[in-house]
Motif scaffolding. Structure first.
Motif, short mmCIF file in Angstrom:
data_model
loop_
_atom_site.label_atom_id
_atom_site.label_comp_id
_atom_site.label_asym_id
_atom_site.label_seq_id
_atom_site.Cartn_x
_atom_site.Cartn_y
_atom_site.Cartn_z
N THR A 92 0.81 -1.22 0.00
CA THR A 92 0.00 0.00 0.00
C THR A 92 0.83 1.26 0.00
OG1 THR A 92 -0.09 -0.01 2.42
CG2 THR A 92 -1.86 -1.18 1.26
N GLY A 93 2.09 1.15 0.34
CA GLY A 93 2.91 2.34 0.49
C GLY A 93 3.76 2.66 -0.72
N ALA A 94 3.96 3.94 -0.92
CA ALA A 94 4.84 4.39 -2.01
C ALA A 94 6.28 4.25 -1.55
CB ALA A 94 4.52 5.83 -2.38
N ALA A 95 6.99 3.27 -2.13
CA ALA A 95 8.37 3.03 -1.73
C ALA A 95 9.31 4.06 -2.32
CB ALA A 95 8.79 1.62 -2.12
N ASP A 96 8.92 4.59 -3.49
CA ASP A 96 9.76 5.57 -4.16
C ASP A 96 8.88 6.43 -5.05
OD1 ASP A 96 11.58 7.04 -5.68
OD2 ASP A 96 12.89 5.33 -6.07
N ASP A 97 8.75 7.69 -4.72
CA ASP A 97 7.95 8.60 -5.56
C ASP A 97 8.81 9.68 -6.17
OD1 ASP A 97 6.40 10.69 -2.95
OD2 ASP A 97 8.50 10.20 -3.43
N SER A 98 10.10 9.41 -6.27
CA SER A 98 11.05 10.43 -6.72
C SER A 98 10.86 10.83 -8.18
CB SER A 98 12.48 9.95 -6.50
OG SER A 98 12.73 8.79 -7.27
N GLY A 99 10.14 10.03 -8.94
CA GLY A 99 9.93 10.34 -10.35
C GLY A 99 8.75 11.24 -10.63
N LEU A 100 7.92 11.49 -9.64
CA LEU A 100 6.78 12.39 -9.86
C LEU A 100 7.31 13.78 -10.17
CD1 LEU A 100 4.37 11.27 -7.01
CD2 LEU A 100 4.30 10.63 -9.42
N PRO A 101 6.90 14.38 -11.29
CA PRO A 101 7.52 15.63 -11.74
C PRO A 101 7.25 16.83 -10.84
CG PRO A 101 5.74 14.97 -13.21
CD PRO A 101 5.92 13.86 -12.27
N ASN A 102 6.11 16.88 -10.19
CA ASN A 102 5.79 18.00 -9.30
C ASN A 102 4.58 17.61 -8.45
OD1 ASN A 102 3.34 18.64 -10.93
ND2 ASN A 102 4.87 19.21 -12.46
N ASP A 103 4.15 18.54 -7.60
CA ASP A 103 3.09 18.20 -6.65
C ASP A 103 1.70 18.16 -7.28
OD1 ASP A 103 3.01 21.47 -4.97
OD2 ASP A 103 2.58 20.85 -7.03
N ARG A 104 1.61 18.35 -8.60
CA ARG A 104 0.31 18.16 -9.24
C ARG A 104 0.02 16.67 -9.43
NH1 ARG A 104 -0.20 19.22 -14.02
NH2 ARG A 104 1.98 19.50 -14.67
N PHE A 105 1.05 15.87 -9.33
CA PHE A 105 0.92 14.43 -9.54
C PHE A 105 0.89 13.71 -8.19
CE2 PHE A 105 1.77 13.73 -14.11
CZ PHE A 105 2.10 15.04 -14.47
N PHE A 106 -0.05 12.77 -8.08
CA PHE A 106 -0.19 12.02 -6.84
C PHE A 106 -0.74 10.64 -7.18
CE2 PHE A 106 -0.15 11.75 -2.38
CZ PHE A 106 -1.27 11.05 -1.95
N ALA A 107 -0.31 9.63 -6.46
CA ALA A 107 -0.81 8.29 -6.72
C ALA A 107 -1.12 7.59 -5.41
CB ALA A 107 0.18 7.46 -7.54
N VAL A 108 -2.12 6.73 -5.44
CA VAL A 108 -2.52 5.98 -4.25
C VAL A 108 -2.73 4.52 -4.60
CG1 VAL A 108 -3.58 7.97 -3.11
CG2 VAL A 108 -4.97 6.52 -4.62
N ARG A 109 -2.63 3.70 -3.57
CA ARG A 109 -2.89 2.26 -3.71
C ARG A 109 -3.42 1.79 -2.36
NH1 ARG A 109 1.32 -2.71 -4.82
NH2 ARG A 109 -0.12 -4.05 -5.99
N PRO A 110 -4.61 2.21 -2.00
CA PRO A 110 -5.10 2.07 -0.61
C PRO A 110 -5.23 0.64 -0.09
CG PRO A 110 -6.86 2.76 -2.10
CD PRO A 110 -5.58 2.86 -2.87
N GLU A 111 -5.50 -0.31 -0.95
CA GLU A 111 -5.68 -1.68 -0.47
C GLU A 111 -4.60 -2.61 -1.00
OE1 GLU A 111 -9.69 -2.76 -1.40
OE2 GLU A 111 -10.55 -1.25 -0.09
N GLY A 112 -3.56 -2.03 -1.55
CA GLY A 112 -2.46 -2.85 -2.03
C GLY A 112 -2.72 -3.57 -3.33
N SER A 113 -3.78 -3.16 -4.03
CA SER A 113 -4.05 -3.78 -5.33
C SER A 113 -4.20 -2.70 -6.39
CB SER A 113 -5.32 -4.64 -5.24
OG SER A 113 -5.62 -5.21 -6.49
N VAL A 114 -5.43 -2.23 -6.62
CA VAL A 114 -5.68 -1.19 -7.61
C VAL A 114 -4.96 0.10 -7.21
CG1 VAL A 114 -7.47 0.30 -8.59
CG2 VAL A 114 -7.89 -2.16 -8.30
N SER A 115 -4.45 0.78 -8.23
CA SER A 115 -3.79 2.07 -7.99
C SER A 115 -4.42 3.12 -8.89
CB SER A 115 -2.29 1.97 -8.28
OG SER A 115 -1.65 3.22 -8.12
N THR A 116 -4.42 4.36 -8.40
CA THR A 116 -4.92 5.49 -9.16
C THR A 116 -3.86 6.57 -9.20
OG1 THR A 116 -7.18 5.02 -8.40
CG2 THR A 116 -6.77 7.18 -9.39
N LEU A 117 -3.56 7.01 -10.40
CA LEU A 117 -2.66 8.15 -10.60
C LEU A 117 -3.53 9.37 -10.82
CD1 LEU A 117 0.25 9.26 -11.07
CD2 LEU A 117 -0.09 8.76 -13.50
#
Lengths: 113, 109
Positions: free
Chosen positions: A52-77
């Motif tokens: 469920t956790g973001a291990a590495d989000d260093s590639g997100l270009p800026n704070d307009r981008f966000f991603a979640v994976r609340p149950e450890g399966s489906v993810s939404t960017l």
């Protein structure tokens, strides 16, 4: 079995709008990756989830981008206040473990007008 | 940059010939992977070679890895029209995979 699926396959939006891109990984895969690919370029790493956790989000270009994976399966960017430069194919991949083979979805082609 | 860089950027060969693509990188790696992408479609994993391996085979594919030179090569033997695609190397370091810009391979009939 079912592979990685991504929805929608195509998304056209106007500058300034908010978009959500969805990724359904292969069942049981703990690792999930998001990439962005522009024409003629290789995939560009955005973010990596382990469970469920973001291990590495260093590639997100800026704070307009966000991603979640609340149950450890489906993810939404999620992309806020889209800009024309955000237009690209957004790829999702999953893997049964980190550092292993990645299985890619077909991608979502985002066009920001 | 950590990314792998493929060489050449584009390659056209006659069907039946062998195709060789190279990848160079700058950092230490856990493993190196090669992927294929047909136009407008998702990437397909071809082969993974670990940092302690020097060569791997899979069907008509042969991959070599030279960690001292920080380079890898992908050889496709007896090419077919269906091999026309873009080929990417991806270096795996820590928990991240970094792709190069790819080699666009075109098999001529």
């Amino acid at each position: 079995g079912a592979g990685v699926s991504q929805t929608p396959s195509n998304k056209v939006t106007e500058k300034g709008k908010y978009v959500e891109l969805r990724c359904d990984p292969i069942s049981g895969h703990t690792a999930l990756y998001w990439y962005r690919q522009s024409l003629g370029q290789g995939p560009e790493f955005l973010i990596y989830f382990q469970g469920t956790g973001a291990a590495d989000d260093s590639g997100l270009p800026n704070d307009r981008f966000f991603a979640v994976r609340p149950e450890g399966s489906v993810s939404t960017l999620k992309i806020q206040r889209t800009e024309r430069g955000d237009s690209a194919v957004y790829l999702c991949a999953s893997s049964p473990q980190d550092r292993g083979t990645q299985y890619f979805g077909p991608g979502t082609r985002l066009t920001v007008l | 940059s950590q990314q792998g860089e493929e060489d050449p950027q584009a390659l056209s060969i006659q069907e039946g010939e062998n195709a060789t693509m190279n990848c160079s990188y700058k950092t230490s790696i856990n493993n190196l992977q090669w992927y294929r992408q047909n136009s407008g479609r998702g990437l397909v994993h071809l082969i993974l070679i670990r940092s302690n391996e020097r060569e791997k085979h899979s069907g008509r594919l042969r991959v070599t890895l030279d960690t001292s030179k920080k380079s890898s090569s992908l050889l496709i033997t007896a090419s077919r029209a269906a091999d026309t695609a873009s080929y990417f190397c991806a270096i795996n370091r820590d928990d991240k995979i970094i792709f190069g810009k790819g080699t666009r391979l075109h098999i001529l009939p």
